[in-house]
Design an enzyme around this catalytic site. Structure first.
Site, PDB file in Angstrom:
ATOM      1  N   GLU A   1      -5.115  17.908 -28.025  1.00 15.78           N
ATOM      2  CA  GLU A   1      -4.725  17.865 -29.501  1.00 15.78           C
ATOM      3  C   GLU A   1      -3.818  18.968 -30.022  1.00 15.78           C
ATOM      4  O   GLU A   1      -4.043  19.437 -31.090  1.00 15.78           O
ATOM      5  CB  GLU A   1      -5.850  17.919 -30.260  1.00 15.78           C
ATOM      6  CG  GLU A   1      -7.059  16.625 -29.862  1.00 15.78           C
ATOM      7  CD  GLU A   1      -8.133  16.599 -30.506  1.00 15.78           C
ATOM      8  OE1 GLU A   1      -8.284  17.590 -31.570  1.00 15.78           O
ATOM      9  OE2 GLU A   1      -9.104  15.667 -30.401  1.00 15.78           O
ATOM     10  N   GLU A  13     -10.568   8.310 -24.588  1.00 13.39           N
ATOM     11  CA  GLU A  13     -11.881   8.240 -25.325  1.00 13.39           C
ATOM     12  C   GLU A  13     -11.593   7.251 -26.259  1.00 13.39           C
ATOM     13  O   GLU A  13     -12.298   7.117 -27.329  1.00 13.39           O
ATOM     14  CB  GLU A  13     -11.582   9.772 -26.362  1.00 13.39           C
ATOM     15  CG  GLU A  13     -11.480  10.968 -25.744  1.00 13.39           C
ATOM     16  CD  GLU A  13     -11.126  12.035 -26.751  1.00 13.39           C
ATOM     17  OE1 GLU A  13     -11.846  12.028 -27.812  1.00 13.39           O
ATOM     18  OE2 GLU A  13     -11.089  13.215 -26.016  1.00 13.39           O
TER      19      GLU A  13
HETATM   20  O1  G3I Z   1     -25.450  21.393 -27.233  1.00 12.26           O
HETATM   21  C1  G3I Z   1     -25.886  21.729 -28.540  1.00 12.26           C
HETATM   22  C2  G3I Z   1     -27.386  21.905 -28.840  1.00 12.26           C
HETATM   23  O2  G3I Z   1     -27.936  22.609 -27.988  1.00 12.26           O
HETATM   24  C3  G3I Z   1     -27.736  22.030 -30.356  1.00 12.26           C
HETATM   25  O3  G3I Z   1     -29.045  21.828 -30.272  1.00 12.26           O
HETATM   26  C4  G3I Z   1     -27.066  20.931 -31.163  1.00 12.26           C
HETATM   27  C5  G3I Z   1     -27.192  21.215 -32.544  1.00 12.26           C
HETATM   28  O4  G3I Z   1     -26.113  20.916 -33.285  1.00 12.26           O
HETATM   29  O5  G3I Z   1     -25.666  21.010 -30.843  1.00 12.26           O
HETATM   30  C6  G3I Z   1     -25.423  20.513 -29.351  1.00 12.26           C
HETATM   31  O6  G3I Z   1     -23.890  20.747 -29.315  1.00 12.26           O
HETATM   32  C7  G3I Z   1     -23.062  19.774 -30.076  1.00 12.26           C
HETATM   33  C8  G3I Z   1     -22.276  18.962 -29.038  1.00 12.26           C
HETATM   34  O7  G3I Z   1     -21.512  18.172 -29.457  1.00 12.26           O
HETATM   35  C9  G3I Z   1     -23.463  18.271 -27.958  1.00 12.26           C
HETATM   36  O8  G3I Z   1     -24.247  17.133 -28.517  1.00 12.26           O
HETATM   37  C10 G3I Z   1     -22.286  20.259 -31.074  1.00 12.26           C
HETATM   38  O9  G3I Z   1     -23.236  20.820 -32.073  1.00 12.26           O
HETATM   39  C11 G3I Z   1     -21.333  19.190 -31.593  1.00 12.26           C
HETATM   40  O10 G3I Z   1     -20.192  19.763 -32.183  1.00 12.26           O
HETATM   41  C12 G3I Z   1     -20.648  18.523 -30.172  1.00 12.26           C
HETATM   42  O11 G3I Z   1     -19.796  17.646 -30.836  1.00 12.26           O
HETATM   43  C13 G3I Z   1     -18.685  16.861 -29.885  1.00 12.26           C
HETATM   44  C14 G3I Z   1     -17.526  17.481 -30.643  1.00 12.26           C
HETATM   45  O12 G3I Z   1     -16.375  16.843 -29.872  1.00 12.26           O
HETATM   46  C15 G3I Z   1     -17.210  18.777 -30.587  1.00 12.26           C
HETATM   47  O13 G3I Z   1     -17.347  19.463 -29.401  1.00 12.26           O
HETATM   48  C16 G3I Z   1     -18.817  15.566 -29.765  1.00 12.26           C
HETATM   49  O14 G3I Z   1     -20.209  15.301 -28.979  1.00 12.26           O
HETATM   50  C17 G3I Z   1     -17.658  14.938 -29.016  1.00 12.26           C
HETATM   51  O15 G3I Z   1     -17.950  13.744 -29.057  1.00 12.26           O
HETATM   52  C18 G3I Z   1     -16.473  15.310 -29.799  1.00 12.26           C
HETATM   53  O16 G3I Z   1     -15.328  14.719 -29.053  1.00 12.26           O
HETATM   54  C19 G3I Z   1     -14.099  14.970 -29.522  1.00 12.26           C
HETATM   55  C20 G3I Z   1     -13.121  15.069 -28.051  1.00 12.26           C
HETATM   56  O17 G3I Z   1     -13.566  16.177 -27.570  1.00 12.26           O
HETATM   57  C21 G3I Z   1     -11.778  15.457 -28.496  1.00 12.26           C
HETATM   58  N1  G3I Z   1     -11.347  14.051 -29.457  1.00 12.26           N
HETATM   59  C22 G3I Z   1     -12.233  14.000 -30.559  1.00 12.26           C
HETATM   60  C23 G3I Z   1     -13.702  13.608 -30.085  1.00 12.26           C
HETATM   61  C24 G3I Z   1     -14.558  13.572 -31.416  1.00 12.26           C
HETATM   62  O18 G3I Z   1     -14.438  14.347 -32.166  1.00 12.26           O
END
Ligand code: G3I
Length: 318
Positions: A110, A217
């Site tokens: 991005e 994605e």
């Molecule tokens: O692993 C921790 C866990 O230990 C904790 O208990 C929990 C509580 O919030 O959080 C967990 O981590 C989360 C992680 O996903 C795993 O589920 C993070 O908070 C959360 O921010 C994270 O979200 C991901 C996000 O990117 C940020 O990394 C989403 O799953 C994922 O679908 C999203 O993916 C992005 C792509 O990388 C780039 N393009 C857009 C897409 C959607 O935003």
């Protein structure tokens, strides 16, 4: 994600339908960089172990991303030599750990501004140059694992032609400098209202670089209209039509330009868009399987549009 993989029903559905895996979060800086700067790999290693055990290919996602600017880097903001050393070391350590085992990586994720106007202002750019941080990441990545295919990954390339133009201008500038980019990732978080022909136009432009394209994605959201009185049945039908249009446009590319298609999750109930903190939509059904793992109209549309060419594709689960 690794917890989800431990569930036998999920694992069976995944292995039956997909040949490649992308970690949704475990291979990003937010998971790997501890506040004190140490690098932690338990989540990423668990994903790798599962993939290797089940002979799934892994796509690495993502080394450098504007959304993750860890504290340990922020402490060195403005101290160019130290910042650069930590940056290089991060890429070398993460890619080096999986050298020869992760055949493709999103090196930079991005880089273009959300509004499509030029490059995004980031901590990485502030310290290493707006184009410089991208170029550097690719060079270090190439040095670290010359066998890995290096991707640049971006969103809204189908939905916003003006953003695609900015992306293409950036690509031209990077390639002119000799940046070792091997492929283009188009995230393809699209929706049921995307105009017909938008995907075709996007693939035509992106293919002009002659580099393989990864639909990295894919999901098709019901959209974010405030007052949307269309029935769920209608939305599902529109979603299936959109999928057909999208996959046919991708399949019309020459085979050597089709790297893979990744779907951003398995079950609708796990989709990021249901819980996206910026705009949650708990009723969205953007993926290929419902919460019980059942196929939907969009699933058949996807399979039919791929039919006969499956062998050329790696269909991935995010
Ligand atoms: O692993 C921790 C866990 O230990 C904790 O208990 C929990 C509580 O919030 O959080 C967990 O981590 C989360 C992680 O996903 C795993 O589920 C993070 O908070 C959360 O921010 C994270 O979200 C991901 C996000 O990117 C940020 O990394 C989403 O799953 C994922 O679908 C999203 O993916 C992005 C792509 O990388 C780039 N393009 C857009 C897409 C959607 O935003």
């Amino acid at each position: 994600m690794s917890a989800k993989l431990a569930d036998p029903t999920t694992s069976t559905l995944l292995l039956k339908n997909f040949s490649q895996l992308t970690a949704e979060a475990e291979m990003k800086m937010a998971a790997i960089v501890a506040p004190d700067g140490r690098l932690r790999f338990s989540g990423a290693d668990a994903i790798m172990a599962y993939a290797q055990q089940n002979k799934l290919r892994v796509h690495g996602h993502a080394l450098v991303w504007h959304k993750h600017e860890p504290e340990a880097f922020l402490r060195l903001d403005g101290n160019k030599p130290a910042f650069t050393a930590m940056y290089d070391n991060y890429i070398r350590t993460v890619m080096g750990r999986y050298r020869g085992r992760i055949p493709s990586w999103d090196v930079v994720n991005e880089p273009v501004n959300g509004d499509g106007l030029g490059l995004r202002a980031t901590m990485w750019g502030r310290n290493l140059g707006d184009l410089g941080y991208i170029e550097r990441a690719f060079r270090i990545a190439r040095e670290t694992d010359p066998s890995a295919k290096l991707f640049i990954n971006e969103y809204d390339l189908e939905l916003k032609p003006e953003k695609r133009l900015a992306f293409m201008q950036m690509m031209e500038a990077l390639l002119k400098k000799g940046t070792p980019i091997d492929g283009i990732g188009t995230q393809s978080h699209i929706n049921i209202d995307m105009p017909k022909g938008a995907a075709k136009a996007a693939f035509k432009d992106l293919a002009s670089f002659g580099l393989p394209i990864h639909v990295s994605e894919l999901d098709i959201s019901f959209g974010h209209r405030r007052f949307d009185w269309r029935s769920v049945r209608t939305k599902r039908a529109l979603q299936a039509e959109q999928m057909t249009d999208f996959i046919q446009a991708f399949m019309a590319l020459p085979e050597k330009l089709r790297h893979a298609i990744t779907i951003w999750g398995l079950y609708d109930s796990d989709s990021f868009w249901r819980v996206n903190p910026e705009d949650p939509n708990p009723d969205d059904e953007p993926l290929l399987f419902d919460g019980a793992g059942r196929a939907k109209p969009v699933t058949a549309a996807f399979a039919n549009a791929l039919d006969g060419t499956k062998a050329a594709l790696h269909v991935d689960a995010g």
